[in-house]
Design a protein around this motif. Structure first.
Motif, PDB file in Angstrom:
ATOM      1  N   CYS A 137      60.108  -5.156  53.433  1.00  0.00           N
ATOM      2  CA  CYS A 137      59.679  -3.771  53.204  1.00  0.00           C
ATOM      3  C   CYS A 137      60.814  -2.804  53.527  1.00  0.00           C
ATOM      4  CB  CYS A 137      58.459  -3.450  54.076  1.00  0.00           C
ATOM      5  SG  CYS A 137      56.904  -4.185  53.510  1.00  0.00           S
ATOM      6  N   ARG A 138      61.471  -3.023  54.672  1.00  0.00           N
ATOM      7  CA  ARG A 138      62.554  -2.123  55.088  1.00  0.00           C
ATOM      8  C   ARG A 138      63.732  -2.189  54.107  1.00  0.00           C
ATOM      9  NH1 ARG A 138      60.624  -3.501  60.403  1.00  0.00           N
ATOM     10  NH2 ARG A 138      61.839  -5.433  60.407  1.00  0.00           N
ATOM     11  N   GLU A 139      64.035  -3.377  53.608  1.00  0.00           N
ATOM     12  CA  GLU A 139      65.144  -3.515  52.673  1.00  0.00           C
ATOM     13  C   GLU A 139      64.884  -2.763  51.370  1.00  0.00           C
ATOM     14  OE1 GLU A 139      67.982  -4.851  53.330  1.00  0.00           O
ATOM     15  OE2 GLU A 139      68.866  -4.732  51.326  1.00  0.00           O
ATOM     16  N   ASP A 162      34.061   9.173  35.643  1.00  0.00           N
ATOM     17  CA  ASP A 162      34.027  10.630  35.793  1.00  0.00           C
ATOM     18  C   ASP A 162      35.199  11.155  36.634  1.00  0.00           C
ATOM     19  OD1 ASP A 162      31.378  10.678  38.357  1.00  0.00           O
ATOM     20  OD2 ASP A 162      33.427   9.905  38.401  1.00  0.00           O
ATOM     21  N   ALA A 163      36.017  10.252  37.160  1.00  0.00           N
ATOM     22  CA  ALA A 163      37.209  10.600  37.965  1.00  0.00           C
ATOM     23  C   ALA A 163      36.866  11.300  39.275  1.00  0.00           C
ATOM     24  CB  ALA A 163      38.193  11.449  37.154  1.00  0.00           C
ATOM     25  N   LYS A 164      35.585  11.357  39.623  1.00  0.00           N
ATOM     26  CA  LYS A 164      35.162  12.041  40.848  1.00  0.00           C
ATOM     27  C   LYS A 164      34.504  11.094  41.852  1.00  0.00           C
ATOM     28  CE  LYS A 164      34.322  16.387  38.348  1.00  0.00           C
ATOM     29  NZ  LYS A 164      33.282  17.372  37.938  1.00  0.00           N
ATOM     30  N   THR A 165      33.696  10.196  41.328  1.00  0.00           N
ATOM     31  CA  THR A 165      32.943   9.299  42.208  1.00  0.00           C
ATOM     32  C   THR A 165      33.842   8.163  42.682  1.00  0.00           C
ATOM     33  OG1 THR A 165      30.951   9.779  40.915  1.00  0.00           O
ATOM     34  CG2 THR A 165      30.873   7.879  42.410  1.00  0.00           C
ATOM     35  N   VAL A 166      34.229   8.217  43.940  1.00  0.00           N
ATOM     36  CA  VAL A 166      35.126   7.198  44.503  1.00  0.00           C
ATOM     37  C   VAL A 166      34.326   5.934  44.810  1.00  0.00           C
ATOM     38  CG1 VAL A 166      36.654   6.611  46.425  1.00  0.00           C
ATOM     39  CG2 VAL A 166      36.684   8.930  45.450  1.00  0.00           C
ATOM     40  N   THR A 167      34.785   4.801  44.291  1.00  0.00           N
ATOM     41  CA  THR A 167      34.087   3.529  44.516  1.00  0.00           C
ATOM     42  C   THR A 167      34.769   2.679  45.589  1.00  0.00           C
ATOM     43  OG1 THR A 167      35.336   2.516  42.697  1.00  0.00           O
ATOM     44  CG2 THR A 167      33.192   3.461  42.159  1.00  0.00           C
ATOM     45  N   ALA A 168      36.065   2.897  45.797  1.00  0.00           N
ATOM     46  CA  ALA A 168      36.782   2.138  46.833  1.00  0.00           C
ATOM     47  C   ALA A 168      38.049   2.896  47.208  1.00  0.00           C
ATOM     48  CB  ALA A 168      37.121   0.739  46.343  1.00  0.00           C
ATOM     49  N   GLU A 169      38.501   2.682  48.446  1.00  0.00           N
ATOM     50  CA  GLU A 169      39.684   3.372  48.944  1.00  0.00           C
ATOM     51  C   GLU A 169      40.563   2.383  49.700  1.00  0.00           C
ATOM     52  OE1 GLU A 169      40.598   7.627  51.222  1.00  0.00           O
ATOM     53  OE2 GLU A 169      38.588   7.085  50.509  1.00  0.00           O
ATOM     54  N   VAL A 170      41.865   2.472  49.464  1.00  0.00           N
ATOM     55  CA  VAL A 170      42.809   1.536  50.083  1.00  0.00           C
ATOM     56  C   VAL A 170      43.883   2.323  50.817  1.00  0.00           C
ATOM     57  CG1 VAL A 170      44.556  -0.228  49.647  1.00  0.00           C
ATOM     58  CG2 VAL A 170      42.427  -0.240  48.327  1.00  0.00           C
ATOM     59  N   HIS A 171      44.078   1.984  52.096  1.00  0.00           N
ATOM     60  CA  HIS A 171      45.142   2.639  52.859  1.00  0.00           C
ATOM     61  C   HIS A 171      46.393   1.773  52.791  1.00  0.00           C
ATOM     62  CE1 HIS A 171      47.020   5.280  55.746  1.00  0.00           C
ATOM     63  NE2 HIS A 171      47.375   4.229  56.469  1.00  0.00           N
ATOM     64  N   PRO A 172      47.523   2.325  52.362  1.00  0.00           N
ATOM     65  CA  PRO A 172      48.756   1.537  52.230  1.00  0.00           C
ATOM     66  C   PRO A 172      49.267   1.027  53.576  1.00  0.00           C
ATOM     67  CG  PRO A 172      48.885   3.565  50.945  1.00  0.00           C
ATOM     68  CD  PRO A 172      47.678   3.689  51.820  1.00  0.00           C
ATOM     69  N   GLN A 173      49.921  -0.111  53.527  1.00  0.00           N
ATOM     70  CA  GLN A 173      50.659  -0.645  54.672  1.00  0.00           C
ATOM     71  C   GLN A 173      51.653  -1.683  54.157  1.00  0.00           C
ATOM     72  OE1 GLN A 173      47.326  -2.310  56.941  1.00  0.00           O
ATOM     73  NE2 GLN A 173      48.064  -4.372  56.462  1.00  0.00           N
ATOM     74  N   CYS A 174      52.661  -1.969  54.917  1.00  0.00           N
ATOM     75  CA  CYS A 174      53.715  -2.893  54.489  1.00  0.00           C
ATOM     76  C   CYS A 174      53.142  -4.251  54.095  1.00  0.00           C
ATOM     77  CB  CYS A 174      54.723  -3.070  55.622  1.00  0.00           C
ATOM     78  SG  CYS A 174      55.908  -4.392  55.340  1.00  0.00           S
ATOM     79  N   ALA A 231      49.610  -3.588  39.466  1.00  0.00           N
ATOM     80  CA  ALA A 231      49.655  -3.890  40.896  1.00  0.00           C
ATOM     81  C   ALA A 231      50.517  -2.857  41.603  1.00  0.00           C
ATOM     82  CB  ALA A 231      50.216  -5.281  41.132  1.00  0.00           C
ATOM     83  N   ILE A 232      50.153  -2.562  42.838  1.00  0.00           N
ATOM     84  CA  ILE A 232      50.950  -1.678  43.694  1.00  0.00           C
ATOM     85  C   ILE A 232      51.283  -2.464  44.949  1.00  0.00           C
ATOM     86  CG2 ILE A 232      51.120   0.550  44.823  1.00  0.00           C
ATOM     87  CD1 ILE A 232      50.515   0.807  41.869  1.00  0.00           C
ATOM     88  N   LEU A 233      52.574  -2.615  45.232  1.00  0.00           N
ATOM     89  CA  LEU A 233      53.050  -3.279  46.448  1.00  0.00           C
ATOM     90  C   LEU A 233      53.514  -2.188  47.416  1.00  0.00           C
ATOM     91  CD1 LEU A 233      54.130  -5.633  48.212  1.00  0.00           C
ATOM     92  CD2 LEU A 233      56.189  -5.625  46.782  1.00  0.00           C
ATOM     93  N   TYR A 234      52.822  -2.057  48.541  1.00  0.00           N
ATOM     94  CA  TYR A 234      53.128  -0.988  49.495  1.00  0.00           C
ATOM     95  C   TYR A 234      54.202  -1.423  50.487  1.00  0.00           C
ATOM     96  CZ  TYR A 234      48.903   1.010  47.560  1.00  0.00           C
ATOM     97  OH  TYR A 234      47.971   1.507  46.691  1.00  0.00           O
ATOM     98  N   LEU A 235      55.041  -0.433  50.885  1.00  0.00           N
ATOM     99  CA  LEU A 235      56.179  -0.722  51.747  1.00  0.00           C
ATOM    100  C   LEU A 235      56.070  -0.106  53.134  1.00  0.00           C
ATOM    101  CD1 LEU A 235      59.092  -0.209  49.174  1.00  0.00           C
ATOM    102  CD2 LEU A 235      57.769  -2.273  49.663  1.00  0.00           C
ATOM    103  N   ASN A 236      55.175   0.879  53.333  1.00  0.00           N
ATOM    104  CA  ASN A 236      55.101   1.529  54.649  1.00  0.00           C
ATOM    105  C   ASN A 236      53.756   2.209  54.837  1.00  0.00           C
ATOM    106  OD1 ASN A 236      55.789   3.539  52.660  1.00  0.00           O
ATOM    107  ND2 ASN A 236      56.305   4.933  54.361  1.00  0.00           N
ATOM    108  N   ASP A 237      53.523   2.649  56.085  1.00  0.00           N
ATOM    109  CA  ASP A 237      52.289   3.378  56.376  1.00  0.00           C
ATOM    110  C   ASP A 237      52.537   4.557  57.322  1.00  0.00           C
ATOM    111  OD1 ASP A 237      52.805   2.121  58.751  1.00  0.00           O
ATOM    112  OD2 ASP A 237      50.858   1.112  58.914  1.00  0.00           O
TER     113      ASP A 237
END
Length: 558
Positions: free
Chosen positions: A349-351, A499-511, A480-486
């Motif tokens: 991640c750091r690299e 509808d772009a409003k009703t959130v069905t799931a939420e993901v917090h990024p981390q390395c 796909a999204i590969l996260y590098l930091n938080d």
């Protein structure tokens, strides 16, 4: 023996003795020891058809006798359970008193009569099927199949000869002559691998071994099916094994005429022998024919294999042991979604983060605009192609560009396997992106870092529609999204309804975390505002169409 042969002669002459497979009181099953002896005699005369006829029938009848005895004993045990109270006596317990003893022995006598009637009805007189220990041993050693393989070979029935030879060899792996025969059969024209069957394989063991084979091949769905069947067959086999333990008392070296135990001692001796036999069933069921020792923890191992088969069937087959499936489609409240952790290390991640700082251009990939999505953030990125060129020019470490390349490929393989795709994924576009909050523009901010959209269709949220046509990248199939930091605030990834409003799931990024999903209308998604710090990730889009493969990957392969 003479009585049984006389009965066999009657069976040949009287019309009441039929060969109907549905056994009844009007049919007499031919004793399998007589059939075995007849086949052996025919073998000595070279009468191969008679060998086959009598030996195959001996095998069928021996299996029938075992099956009938087991079914009768189980059925009668269910009908005369000791836990059921007798009228006016309660539950019978031996030794509690004269009346109670009568109740206990009444149960014993009823069960004995039930078993005797059941077996006589289905098999005929019980003395007909009493065989010597020598004959029992011959069937246990699968000796009939040794005769059969020769007889089938002599009449040029190679498929049956191979199956018989292999069946015998499974129980006698040290039999060198049969080993040579099997090697000879393998070289013969017309013999197929599927001909090498074990005709005496126990269903529970056959299913277990098949399950292990599929498990080793990472075919976890098929493995689970066979392990499930193995468990079902195990309990059927266990019930039969325990029932067959309830046979005559084995004097074990004593002359029965010299055995002088009293009533309760006799019952105790016999019952302990039965219990010891039943306890040994777990060892017998865990053993393969000819095996030196049983499988350790055989039954528990079924459930151990099953839990991992279920896990991998549900979550896909991953190439790397350190990857954890954190959330599935169901947990992410959608379809074609997965959240993985541990895909790359902290050092990796750091690299990549350093590569972004050294090589990324503001707005790279989006016509140079400071941020294509929000005026409250700075946006910078670098593609793999750009990183490779900079590495070749010596402006960034070439190993960093290579790492970008390799880790993107790792994500591709993981998604390909997780989603169990029948065709390979190709890179459509790859982008190392960092979004940075502009501190003075965060007050009263209401916009998103990246508005809700779908990756291969034009989202019209007002109509709950997503139209798959240009200018959308309609060739994209997975993302796909590969996260590098938080170490930032905000920036959570979200899935929504159309509808772009009703959130069905939420993901917090981390390395090392990856969110993967289908690129179509089933997965509208966006990114919440980054309100402090810098959020970095590798965005990857894939296609099933090689015509749309990203140029850098084609160059790399060449």
């Amino acid at each position: 023996m003479e009585l049984r042969y006389a009965l066999h002669f009657l069976c040949l002459t009287l019309p009441l003795c039929t060969s109907d497979n549905n056994l009844s009181s009007h049919s007499l099953l031919e004793p399998y020891d007589f059939l075995f002896d007849t086949a052996v005699e025919a073998y000595s005369k070279g009468d191969w058809f008679s060998v086959i006829l009598n030996m195959e029938k001996a095998l069928r009848n021996e299996a029938t006798v075992r099956s009938v005895k087991a079914r009768c004993r189980v059925s009668c045990a269910n009908q005369t359970a000791f836990g059921e109270p007798l009228g006016g006596l309660g539950v019978p317990i031996p030794g509690a008193g004269s009346v109670e003893d009568l109740g206990f022995f009444q149960k014993i006598l009823k069960r004995a009569e039930c078993v005797k009637s059941c077996e006589t009805e289905k098999l005929g007189p019980l003395t007909v099927h009493q065989v010597s220990e020598e004959v029992e041993l011959e069937f246990k050693k699968r000796t009939p199949y040794n005769y059969l393989q020769v007889a089938y070979f002599k009449i040029n029935k190679l498929n049956q000869a191979v199956a018989a030879a292999n069946t015998f060899f499974q129980a006698n792996p040290d039999h060198m002559e049969m080993r040579q025969n099997l090697e000879y059969y393998r070289m013969m024209e017309g013999v197929q691998q599927e001909d090498f069957k074990d005709l005496e394989a126990k269903p529970h063991m056959a299913e277990f071994l098949l399950g292990k084979s599929y498990y080793s091949d990472d075919s976890f769905g098929l493995a689970a099916e066979h392990f499930e069947r193995a468990v079902d067959e195990y309990f059927i086999a266990d019930e039969e094994c325990r029932a067959l333990c309830e046979g005559a008392y084995n004097y074990d070296g004593y002359n029965y005429m010299e055995y002088s135990a009293d009533l309760f001692q006799t019952m105790t001796d016999h019952f302990l022998q039965v219990l010891n036999c039943k306890q040994h069933c777990s060892v017998e069921l865990a053993s393969t024919a000819g095996g030196n020792k049983p499988f350790e923890d055989f039954l528990p191992s079924h459930f151990n294999y099953l839990q991992f088969s279920y896990y991998n069937s549900e979550y896909g087959t991953l190439l790397y042991d350190d990857i954890k499936v954190t959330m599935t489609s169901k947990q992410l409240n959608g379809t074609q979604r997965v959240l993985l952790d541990g895909v790359i290390s902290d050092d990796e991640c750091r690299e990549l983060h350093r590569l972004s700082s050294a090589a990324a251009l503001k707005g790279d990939g989006y016509r140079g605009r400071p941020s294509p999505h929000s005026q409250s953030e700075m946006f910078q990125g670098v593609t793999i192609l750009k990183a490779v060129k900079l590495g070749q020019e010596g402006k960034v470490p070439l190993k960093s560009a290579r790492l970008f390349f390799d880790l993107s490929e790792k994500v591709r393989k993981v998604l390909e396997l997780y989603f169990r795709l029948e065709t390979p994924l190709y890179f459509s576009y790859s982008h190392l992106v960092c979004r940075s909050a502009i501190d003075e523009k965060q007050e009263d901010r209401k916009d998103l870092s990246h508005p809700v959209h779908a990756d291969n269709c034009l989202l019209i949220s007002e109509l709950n529609e997503c139209i798959k046509e240009p200018p959308a990248y309609t060739h994209r199939d997975y993302s796909a999204i590969l996260y590098l930091n938080d170490d930032f605030e905000g920036g959570d990834f979200i899935f929504t309804e159309l509808d772009a409003k009703t959130v069905t799931a939420e993901v917090h990024p981390q390395c090392g975390r990856v969110v993967g999903f289908g690129a179509g209308k089933e997965n509208p998604h966006g990114v919440r505002a980054v309100t402090k710090g810098e959020r970095c990730a590798v965005a990857l889009w894939f296609t099933l169409d090689p015509a749309h493969e990203e140029k850098v990957w084609i160059i790399s392969v060449v």
